[in-house]
Design a protein around this motif. Structure first.
Motif, PDB file in Angstrom:
ATOM      1  N   PHE A   1       0.911  -1.200  -0.032  1.00 56.99           N
ATOM      2  CA  PHE A   1       0.013  -0.103   0.164  1.00 56.99           C
ATOM      3  C   PHE A   1       0.879   1.297  -0.049  1.00 56.99           C
ATOM      4  N   PRO A   2       0.667   2.087  -1.061  1.00 61.13           N
ATOM      5  CA  PRO A   2       1.557   3.216  -1.217  1.00 61.13           C
ATOM      6  C   PRO A   2       1.541   4.095   0.060  1.00 61.13           C
ATOM      7  N   SER A   3       2.716   4.536   0.665  1.00 61.19           N
ATOM      8  CA  SER A   3       2.698   5.543   1.785  1.00 61.19           C
ATOM      9  C   SER A   3       2.053   6.974   1.412  1.00 61.19           C
ATOM     10  N   GLU A   4       1.994   7.170   0.247  1.00 60.02           N
ATOM     11  CA  GLU A   4       1.787   8.434  -0.017  1.00 60.02           C
ATOM     12  C   GLU A   4       0.079   8.712   0.056  1.00 60.02           C
ATOM     13  N   HIS A   5      -0.414   7.591   0.028  1.00 56.23           N
ATOM     14  CA  HIS A   5      -2.066   7.595   0.492  1.00 56.23           C
ATOM     15  C   HIS A   5      -2.149   7.563   2.059  1.00 56.23           C
ATOM     16  N   LEU A   6      -1.259   7.019   2.791  1.00 56.93           N
ATOM     17  CA  LEU A   6      -1.547   7.202   4.126  1.00 56.93           C
ATOM     18  C   LEU A   6      -1.374   8.595   4.798  1.00 56.93           C
ATOM     19  N   GLU A   7      -0.130   9.270   3.931  1.00 60.10           N
ATOM     20  CA  GLU A   7       0.068  10.642   4.273  1.00 60.10           C
ATOM     21  C   GLU A   7      -1.080  11.341   3.929  1.00 60.10           C
ATOM     22  N   PHE A   8      -1.807  11.083   2.939  1.00 60.18           N
ATOM     23  CA  PHE A   8      -2.998  11.966   2.527  1.00 60.18           C
ATOM     24  C   PHE A   8      -4.221  11.922   3.580  1.00 60.18           C
ATOM     25  N   LEU A   9      -4.277  10.542   4.040  1.00 58.58           N
ATOM     26  CA  LEU A   9      -5.369  10.195   5.130  1.00 58.58           C
ATOM     27  C   LEU A   9      -5.172  11.035   6.266  1.00 58.58           C
ATOM     28  N   LYS A  10      -3.661  10.902   6.568  1.00 57.32           N
ATOM     29  CA  LYS A  10      -3.291  11.900   8.046  1.00 57.32           C
ATOM     30  C   LYS A  10      -3.524  13.063   7.873  1.00 57.32           C
ATOM     31  N   SER A  11      -3.176  13.624   6.644  1.00 55.83           N
ATOM     32  CA  SER A  11      -3.340  15.133   6.280  1.00 55.83           C
ATOM     33  C   SER A  11      -4.951  15.559   6.373  1.00 55.83           C
ATOM     34  N   ARG A  12      -5.898  14.562   6.409  1.00 63.51           N
ATOM     35  CA  ARG A  12      -7.107  14.869   6.866  1.00 63.51           C
ATOM     36  C   ARG A  12      -7.401  14.778   8.046  1.00 63.51           C
ATOM     37  N   ASN A  13      -6.437  14.441   9.032  1.00 66.22           N
ATOM     38  CA  ASN A  13      -6.766  14.210  10.381  1.00 66.22           C
ATOM     39  C   ASN A  13      -7.371  13.058  10.632  1.00 66.22           C
ATOM     40  N   ILE A  14      -7.215  12.119   9.983  1.00 63.16           N
ATOM     41  CA  ILE A  14      -8.164  10.510  10.076  1.00 63.16           C
ATOM     42  C   ILE A  14      -7.328   9.690  10.938  1.00 63.16           C
TER      43      ILE A  14
END
Ligand code: AMP
Length: 308
Positions: A52-65
């Motif tokens: 699973f690409p880490s950039e997607h995790l970064e995006f989800l974190k950027s939404r405070n999820i």
């Protein structure tokens, strides 16, 4: 955690009349959590594989999820591929590779078991039941499903419906499940199975809410920018649940507003592939579109009628 979302996390490959994208961020829980994150603090639980690409995790974190209970499993991430023709209300599945979703055993951490609002996004209904068994009386528990599970796990789905407050389905799914073309009748039959409310998503034609005491119809949005309908149902549910969780008001008029907020979020989600439109979405745009929805269904009472 005010809102807990459990469901699939995916890499989707999608073809629509407006383009084709491979291995893009998707999954029922992802679409729902990103949408709800506009309104409420949200925790996302689902399985990802080691690819699973880490950039997607970064995006989800950027939404405070909150991703603290995400499960990283050994194997490839769940993949779904499908296409749409000019009738974009109908998704055609080309391939479903469950991959790590097949080993997913949802464990809800103690801290999340008391979440007052819980959304069980599209997932194997047996797993949805496992989640429900760990929860401590949420104020609102809602669930979604799809034809894949209606066909393969009908009985487990009946059990889920008995236990939830709101069951969300799209029009073709509820017709298939309740074996009738008549949507109000299908909704009545579903209510009889035990849930308190039924929300029928009708794609570009709006949404319907049925409970024992009320019926509400959300208008359709004249969407001129439709590019990819994937995730419309989940972003609808995320908006609805995020707004209810944020306002903590379960009056009928607020539930109606939540249905419109769901419609607003879905109408943005379909404007681009994956989560690309929600990545750019501003609160002001949400407010403006909510007002547009309000005006679409506003009309005045009849005054004097000159009958023939
Ligand atoms: P929606 O368009 O809102 O119904 O949901 C689309 C999302 O559901 C896609 O991003 C898919 O990754 C995901 N999905 C497709 N099939 C399944 C399945 N069998 N179980 C869980 N999620 C799925």
């Amino acid at each position: 955690m005010p809102l807990l979302v459990v469901g699939s996390i995916a890499l989707d490959s999608i073809r629509t009349p407006f383009g084709e994208k491979k291995e893009i961020l998707g999954g029922s829980a992802v679409h729902a959590a990103v949408s709800s994150s506009f309104f409420s603090t949200t925790a996302l639980i689902g399985p990802i594989g080691n690819d699973f690409p880490s950039e997607h995790l970064e995006f989800l974190k950027s939404r405070n999820i909150n991703l603290s209970a995400l499960q990283k499993l050994d194997g490839p991430t769940f993949r779904w591929s499908g296409y749409y023709e000019y009738d974009m209300n109908q998704a055609h599945t080309l391939d479903t590779k469950l991959n790590v979703l097949a080993q997913f055993d949802p464990k809800i951490p103690e801290a999340f078991r008391e979440s007052p609002f819980v959304f069980l996004a599209n997932l194997d209904p047996e797993l949805q039941l496992k989640v429900i068994s760990q929860l401590k009386k949420p104020k609102i528990l809602a669930a979604d499903t799809m034809n894949f599970w209606i066909e393969s796990k009908r009985e487990a789905l009946h059990e889920v419906i008995k236990k939830v407050d709101f069951m969300l389905m799209n029009d073709s799914e509820i017709r298939q499940f309740m074996e009738t073309p008549n949507l109000p009748l299908a909704a009545q039959r579903l209510l009889k199975l035990g849930c308190k409310g039924v929300i029928i998503k009708k794609g570009e034609h709006g949404a319907l809410l049925f409970t024992d005491s009320t019926h509400f119809s959300a208008p359709s949005y004249p969407q001129a920018m439709l590019r990819d309908p994937t995730g419309a149902g989940d972003s609808f549910a995320g908006g609805l649940m995020g707004y209810l969780s944020r306002t903590d008001d379960l009056s009928e008029s607020n539930i109606r507003k939540a249905v419109i907020i769901g419609s607003v979020m879905a109408s943005f989600n379909v404007e681009d592939f994956s989560l690309d439109r929600l990545k750019r979405l501003k609160h002001k745009e949400v407010m403006q579109r909510f007002e547009e929805f309000r005006h679409f269904s506003e009309f005045e009472a009849l005054s004097v009628v000159h009958w023939v």
